[in-house]
Structure formats: C-alpha cells, structure tokens
Design a protein around this motif. Sequence first.
Motif, PDB file in Angstrom:
ATOM      1  N   GLN A 153       0.816  -1.209   0.000  1.00  0.00           N
ATOM      2  CA  GLN A 153       0.000   0.000   0.000  1.00  0.00           C
ATOM      3  C   GLN A 153       0.854   1.265   0.000  1.00  0.00           C
ATOM      4  OE1 GLN A 153      -2.786  -0.451   3.274  1.00  0.00           O
ATOM      5  NE2 GLN A 153      -4.091  -1.819   2.085  1.00  0.00           N
ATOM      6  N   GLY A 154       1.870   1.240  -0.829  1.00  0.00           N
ATOM      7  CA  GLY A 154       2.697   2.412  -1.038  1.00  0.00           C
ATOM      8  C   GLY A 154       3.798   2.636  -0.037  1.00  0.00           C
ATOM      9  N   ARG A 155       3.878   1.803   0.994  1.00  0.00           N
ATOM     10  CA  ARG A 155       4.892   1.969   2.039  1.00  0.00           C
ATOM     11  C   ARG A 155       5.846   0.778   2.065  1.00  0.00           C
ATOM     12  NH1 ARG A 155       3.685   6.198   5.377  1.00  0.00           N
ATOM     13  NH2 ARG A 155       1.583   7.044   5.101  1.00  0.00           N
ATOM     14  N   ILE A 156       7.017   1.022   2.594  1.00  0.00           N
ATOM     15  CA  ILE A 156       8.008  -0.040   2.742  1.00  0.00           C
ATOM     16  C   ILE A 156       7.588  -0.896   3.942  1.00  0.00           C
ATOM     17  CG2 ILE A 156      10.422  -0.565   3.222  1.00  0.00           C
ATOM     18  CD1 ILE A 156      11.103   2.155   1.913  1.00  0.00           C
ATOM     19  N   ARG A 157       7.208  -2.128   3.662  1.00  0.00           N
ATOM     20  CA  ARG A 157       6.728  -3.009   4.736  1.00  0.00           C
ATOM     21  C   ARG A 157       7.868  -3.740   5.423  1.00  0.00           C
ATOM     22  NH1 ARG A 157       5.071  -8.297   5.384  1.00  0.00           N
ATOM     23  NH2 ARG A 157       5.462  -8.816   3.205  1.00  0.00           N
ATOM     24  N   HIS A 158       8.859  -4.187   4.619  1.00  0.00           N
ATOM     25  CA  HIS A 158       9.928  -5.005   5.205  1.00  0.00           C
ATOM     26  C   HIS A 158      11.204  -4.817   4.403  1.00  0.00           C
ATOM     27  CE1 HIS A 158      11.867  -8.189   7.416  1.00  0.00           C
ATOM     28  NE2 HIS A 158      12.104  -8.887   6.310  1.00  0.00           N
ATOM     29  N   ILE A 159      12.322  -4.716   5.106  1.00  0.00           N
ATOM     30  CA  ILE A 159      13.644  -4.637   4.478  1.00  0.00           C
ATOM     31  C   ILE A 159      14.463  -5.823   4.962  1.00  0.00           C
ATOM     32  CG2 ILE A 159      15.779  -3.304   4.259  1.00  0.00           C
ATOM     33  CD1 ILE A 159      14.116  -0.780   4.762  1.00  0.00           C
ATOM     34  N   GLN A 160      14.970  -6.588   4.028  1.00  0.00           N
ATOM     35  CA  GLN A 160      15.795  -7.759   4.346  1.00  0.00           C
ATOM     36  C   GLN A 160      17.184  -7.545   3.760  1.00  0.00           C
ATOM     37  OE1 GLN A 160      14.242 -11.421   2.775  1.00  0.00           O
ATOM     38  NE2 GLN A 160      15.860 -12.697   3.676  1.00  0.00           N
ATOM     39  N   THR A 161      18.211  -7.654   4.578  1.00  0.00           N
ATOM     40  CA  THR A 161      19.585  -7.517   4.101  1.00  0.00           C
ATOM     41  C   THR A 161      20.206  -8.895   3.899  1.00  0.00           C
ATOM     42  OG1 THR A 161      20.424  -7.364   6.363  1.00  0.00           O
ATOM     43  CG2 THR A 161      19.847  -5.296   5.271  1.00  0.00           C
ATOM     44  N   GLN A 162      21.310  -8.923   3.151  1.00  0.00           N
ATOM     45  CA  GLN A 162      21.993 -10.173   2.810  1.00  0.00           C
ATOM     46  C   GLN A 162      20.995 -11.173   2.232  1.00  0.00           C
ATOM     47  OE1 GLN A 162      23.929 -11.207   6.584  1.00  0.00           O
ATOM     48  NE2 GLN A 162      25.806 -10.203   5.888  1.00  0.00           N
ATOM     49  N   ALA A 163      20.148 -10.659   1.338  1.00  0.00           N
ATOM     50  CA  ALA A 163      19.059 -11.460   0.785  1.00  0.00           C
ATOM     51  C   ALA A 163      19.337 -11.807  -0.673  1.00  0.00           C
ATOM     52  CB  ALA A 163      17.750 -10.692   0.881  1.00  0.00           C
ATOM     53  N   ASN A 164      18.906 -12.970  -1.074  1.00  0.00           N
ATOM     54  CA  ASN A 164      18.952 -13.366  -2.472  1.00  0.00           C
ATOM     55  C   ASN A 164      17.704 -12.864  -3.190  1.00  0.00           C
ATOM     56  OD1 ASN A 164      21.394 -14.835  -2.174  1.00  0.00           O
ATOM     57  ND2 ASN A 164      20.255 -16.597  -1.379  1.00  0.00           N
ATOM     58  N   ALA A 165      17.843 -12.571  -4.465  1.00  0.00           N
ATOM     59  CA  ALA A 165      16.681 -12.213  -5.270  1.00  0.00           C
ATOM     60  C   ALA A 165      15.795 -13.442  -5.444  1.00  0.00           C
ATOM     61  CB  ALA A 165      17.118 -11.679  -6.617  1.00  0.00           C
ATOM     62  N   GLU A 166      14.495 -13.202  -5.458  1.00  0.00           N
ATOM     63  CA  GLU A 166      13.533 -14.274  -5.643  1.00  0.00           C
ATOM     64  C   GLU A 166      12.813 -14.096  -6.975  1.00  0.00           C
ATOM     65  OE1 GLU A 166      10.945 -14.721  -2.299  1.00  0.00           O
ATOM     66  OE2 GLU A 166      12.600 -14.645  -0.827  1.00  0.00           O
ATOM     67  N   PRO A 167      12.244 -15.160  -7.521  1.00  0.00           N
ATOM     68  CA  PRO A 167      11.515 -15.052  -8.784  1.00  0.00           C
ATOM     69  C   PRO A 167      10.442 -13.970  -8.711  1.00  0.00           C
ATOM     70  CG  PRO A 167      11.818 -17.344  -8.195  1.00  0.00           C
ATOM     71  CD  PRO A 167      12.275 -16.545  -7.014  1.00  0.00           C
ATOM     72  N   GLY A 168      10.387 -13.137  -9.729  1.00  0.00           N
ATOM     73  CA  GLY A 168       9.406 -12.062  -9.777  1.00  0.00           C
ATOM     74  C   GLY A 168       9.870 -10.753  -9.183  1.00  0.00           C
TER      75      GLY A 168
ATOM     76  N   ASP B  57      -1.475   9.322  -1.023  1.00  0.00           N
ATOM     77  CA  ASP B  57      -0.300   9.994  -0.468  1.00  0.00           C
ATOM     78  C   ASP B  57      -0.238  11.475  -0.814  1.00  0.00           C
ATOM     79  OD1 ASP B  57       0.284   8.545  -3.065  1.00  0.00           O
ATOM     80  OD2 ASP B  57       2.005   9.888  -3.012  1.00  0.00           O
ATOM     81  N   SER B  58      -1.250  12.022  -1.495  1.00  0.00           N
ATOM     82  CA  SER B  58      -1.254  13.441  -1.823  1.00  0.00           C
ATOM     83  C   SER B  58      -1.471  14.280  -0.566  1.00  0.00           C
ATOM     84  CB  SER B  58      -2.348  13.760  -2.838  1.00  0.00           C
ATOM     85  OG  SER B  58      -2.098  13.119  -4.064  1.00  0.00           O
ATOM     86  N   LYS B  59      -0.936  15.497  -0.598  1.00  0.00           N
ATOM     87  CA  LYS B  59      -1.067  16.431   0.512  1.00  0.00           C
ATOM     88  C   LYS B  59      -1.573  17.768  -0.021  1.00  0.00           C
ATOM     89  CE  LYS B  59       0.795  13.800   3.757  1.00  0.00           C
ATOM     90  NZ  LYS B  59       0.057  13.375   4.967  1.00  0.00           N
ATOM     91  N   LEU B  60      -2.239  18.498   0.857  1.00  0.00           N
ATOM     92  CA  LEU B  60      -2.703  19.836   0.518  1.00  0.00           C
ATOM     93  C   LEU B  60      -2.146  20.810   1.537  1.00  0.00           C
ATOM     94  CD1 LEU B  60      -4.560  21.514  -1.363  1.00  0.00           C
ATOM     95  CD2 LEU B  60      -6.385  21.166   0.322  1.00  0.00           C
ATOM     96  N   GLY B  61      -1.451  21.829   1.044  1.00  0.00           N
ATOM     97  CA  GLY B  61      -0.941  22.883   1.908  1.00  0.00           C
ATOM     98  C   GLY B  61      -1.443  24.224   1.423  1.00  0.00           C
ATOM     99  N   ILE B  62      -0.771  25.283   1.812  1.00  0.00           N
ATOM    100  CA  ILE B  62      -1.086  26.631   1.342  1.00  0.00           C
ATOM    101  C   ILE B  62       0.212  27.344   1.018  1.00  0.00           C
ATOM    102  CG2 ILE B  62      -3.262  26.844   2.606  1.00  0.00           C
ATOM    103  CD1 ILE B  62      -1.697  28.618   4.634  1.00  0.00           C
ATOM    104  N   ALA B  63       0.086  28.371   0.189  1.00  0.00           N
ATOM    105  CA  ALA B  63       1.264  29.138  -0.203  1.00  0.00           C
ATOM    106  C   ALA B  63       0.921  30.625  -0.290  1.00  0.00           C
ATOM    107  CB  ALA B  63       1.810  28.632  -1.537  1.00  0.00           C
ATOM    108  N   PRO B  64       0.995  31.357   0.831  1.00  0.00           N
ATOM    109  CA  PRO B  64       0.977  32.814   0.696  1.00  0.00           C
ATOM    110  C   PRO B  64       2.125  33.204  -0.233  1.00  0.00           C
ATOM    111  CG  PRO B  64       0.950  32.111   3.005  1.00  0.00           C
ATOM    112  CD  PRO B  64       1.287  30.913   2.198  1.00  0.00           C
ATOM    113  N   HIS B  65       1.839  33.822  -1.346  1.00  0.00           N
ATOM    114  CA  HIS B  65       2.847  33.949  -2.398  1.00  0.00           C
ATOM    115  C   HIS B  65       4.128  34.601  -1.911  1.00  0.00           C
ATOM    116  CE1 HIS B  65       4.909  35.892  -5.825  1.00  0.00           C
ATOM    117  NE2 HIS B  65       4.532  34.825  -6.491  1.00  0.00           N
TER     118      HIS B  65
END
Length: 450
Positions: free
Chosen positions: A24-39, A196-204
């Motif tokens: 859902q757009g976020r980093i769920r898990h980071i694995q180091t010293q990992a082999n690549a898997e199919p896909g 993940d969009s945000k709305l702010g303001i900008a006094p020029h």
Amino acid sequence: MPIHAKTTLLGSDWVHDVRIEIDQGRIRHIQTQANAEPGDERVDVLLPALGNLHSHAFQRAMAGMTETRAAGRESFWTWRNLMYRFLDRLTPEQIEAIAALVFMEMQEAGYASVGEFHYVHHQPGGAPYDQLSELSQRIFAAAQQTGIGLTHLPVLYTYGGVKQEALSGGQLRFGNDVARFLELVDDCRPALPETDSKLGIAPHSLRATSPTDLTEVLRATPEGPVHIHIAEQVQEVTDVQAMLGQRPVAWLLDNVPLGARWCLIHATHMTDAETTALARSGAVAGLCPITEANLGDGIFNGAEYVAEGGRFGIGSDSNIRISLPEELRTLEYSQRLREQQRAVLVSEGSVGHALYTKAALGGAQALGRNAGEIAEGKLADLVAINRDHPTLCALSDDQLLDGLCFAAPDGLVTDLWSAGRHRVKQGRHVARDRIIPAYRSAIADLLASV
C-alpha cells in the motif's frame, strides 16, 4: 512487487543485497543479505528518491523563450513581464498537458514527488471558472496520469505589490481575497489524487499578501505545509523593508510561528543574523539553484546556514531545466564561487552524500511527506541508478553520490517508484508515449494563439 538491489543506501550506510517489500505504497519489510527471488524487480543501486519542493509547472512551456536582452532592461522583473503575457493565453487543457510533461520529466530525473506552488487559478482577465478549483484539478489530473506524489500548494495572491496595489494584467488570473482563497482550498480537498497526496497553502510573498491576510489564512489552516517566496531579489528586500520596517526574513521570524511546517523559498538575501535564526527555526529553505542562477537572483548563504544545522531541499521552480544532479551541483558550485574554496556544504566527508541525503530529508519535510530515507514504514519513494555507466563504474560505494552529483550526465535513472507506483522503467516513464504527443499538440495550439 518486491525490489532486490545489489547496493542500497540505508540511512548513511551502503548495504549490499537488499530486498524490499512494499505494501500500500509503504516499505513493509527490508531484508539484508538477501537473495533475489523469482518475480523481484532487480536493480543496481537503490536510493531514497528526492521530492522536488518547488515547481511552477506551466513555466516549463516558456523554457528558452526569455534568453534575450533588451538593452539596459534585462532583469528578473522583465522576465516576469514576459511570463504575464504568456499567461494570457493558457487554457485549462494546456495547463494539464504541460504539467503532465513536467511531472514525467521530474520522475525520469529521479524525483518521486513535487510541491506544486500553484497560482494560476482563474480565466484570463480574472473571472473565476464555474468550478473554483478547475485549474488545480488540471494539476491533479496530470499527477494522476504520471503517478507522481503531489503536495498541492494553492497560492494566496491578493496584491500587485507591497503597497497593496490592485492586481493587473496577467496577475488577474492569480487573485483571491482570503475568503475566496479559503473556499478554493476547501474545493480542492475532495479532488486530491492518490492516498499519499497532501494539501498545503502558499501565501505567495510579502509583496502579494498583507500581514493581516497572512494572519487570517494561517489561523484558518492550522495544519499542513506552508510555503512562501521570500527575499529572492534585492528590490523585494528593499520594498518590504520600506513598507513593513523590517527585511522580509526578519519580519517573518518576528511575526509568524515559523517551524517544521514552513518552507521559505529562495531566502537568497539574508543577513548573518537572519541566516542563523532561520537555520534554528526548524523550517526548510527551499533552494532552486538552476532557476536562481537563470534569473540572476544571487547566492544563498549556504555555508553559514548549513553550519548552523539548517534544513534545505531543492526545487526546479521555473522548470527551465529539470535535472536533479544539476540542482545539487549548482548549489555547491555557487557556494564555491562565493567562498572561493572547495567542499563548502559539508563539514567533513563526502559532499555529494551530504547534499543528497540532506536534500532528501528536507524535501520530504517541506512536502509533508513521510519519506526521505529508505526505512520500514516510510513511503516507497525510491530511485534506482545505473552503476555500470562509465561515470560511476570506477567509483566505490562511498564515492557514488559524489559521482552522481558532480560528474554524472542525465539519464542514469533506470527505475523510479512514487509511493510504490513503479512509473519509470528502464529509464522511461511508462506513460511517455502518451504524454509527449499531448504536450506537443497543446504547445502548438498555444503558440498559434500568442
């Protein structure tokens, strides 16, 4: 789809064989010293992608059109007059097509998100559209088409100068009083794209608003990013000081609650005291080195600001040239010219590493975006670069960001994810073949009408 990288920047450390799972757009898990898997998506060097904290997308269509000199008259202010004339012809469809091209180019350059400082709100002549947020929604459509992370910053622009002169000419498309501006902001909320969009303001700027209006709009919007142009030009500093009794940055420091939600764009002309106080405020300095150089704005007090722990990010502003490495390179080189020494914006160690990682964190803060580094729980704003390129292939891990910032050409980005949306693959945006023809058609119609 998981990503496997041969080399990844985790915090300040280079780590080999890293596998990243995204949910859902976020980093769920980071694995180091990992082999690549199919896909798995397999990449070479994986970095946190930067946010582009300051953009006026429509100005991209002007690139190359203002590089001539009228005898004795060339300055920021004559450039601005040309920009206003250009504005008189832009249609909603053209604004959307231009913004889509800009956002695509940003992603191909390595930016995962953008702060769109959006001040074209109305029809030529100043009449509002039937839908007050019509042109903001054109920006939203461009963001959806490209998949870029968007922090939308509607601009409050009420006056033609610090003496509260009436708007005229091209400025009429920008104009709102506080009540209609707040209505515009509310009208934008339900139409924002992606989660993940945000709305702010900008006094020029302090030129285009007033202390009373600024106080009122801040009271009405207590949350979200606040961006403001400040102290870009010497004439601006002089005019504001004459009207408000203080220089622009000093006035802000004394009269508004500056802090982490604030981003001060440019802040070029500051005293030493202003530089120190801004650095300690927790706000971000929004630096746009290519545009600032193009317009002859001046040189930011970078050495003093960074020495005091100041936070900064980068933006492409006028979008005359969209190149992430060149923004960082120009920032450091301007400091070297000013100080007449090398390696200015770091106290010790790699300049490129310091520039890149600080701009990543500062940009994320300015955009209100939970990003800026590769860590579990953060948005998956990620960029992969090609280490086999001749510019980088001879460099150690610790030299990679120096090579990227100071030696690399454009085109080293192989892949980019904006909040997990894989939008650049093998160096090309996935919608490039639709976006470029639409832009060419729009710009042909625009030029025919000018």
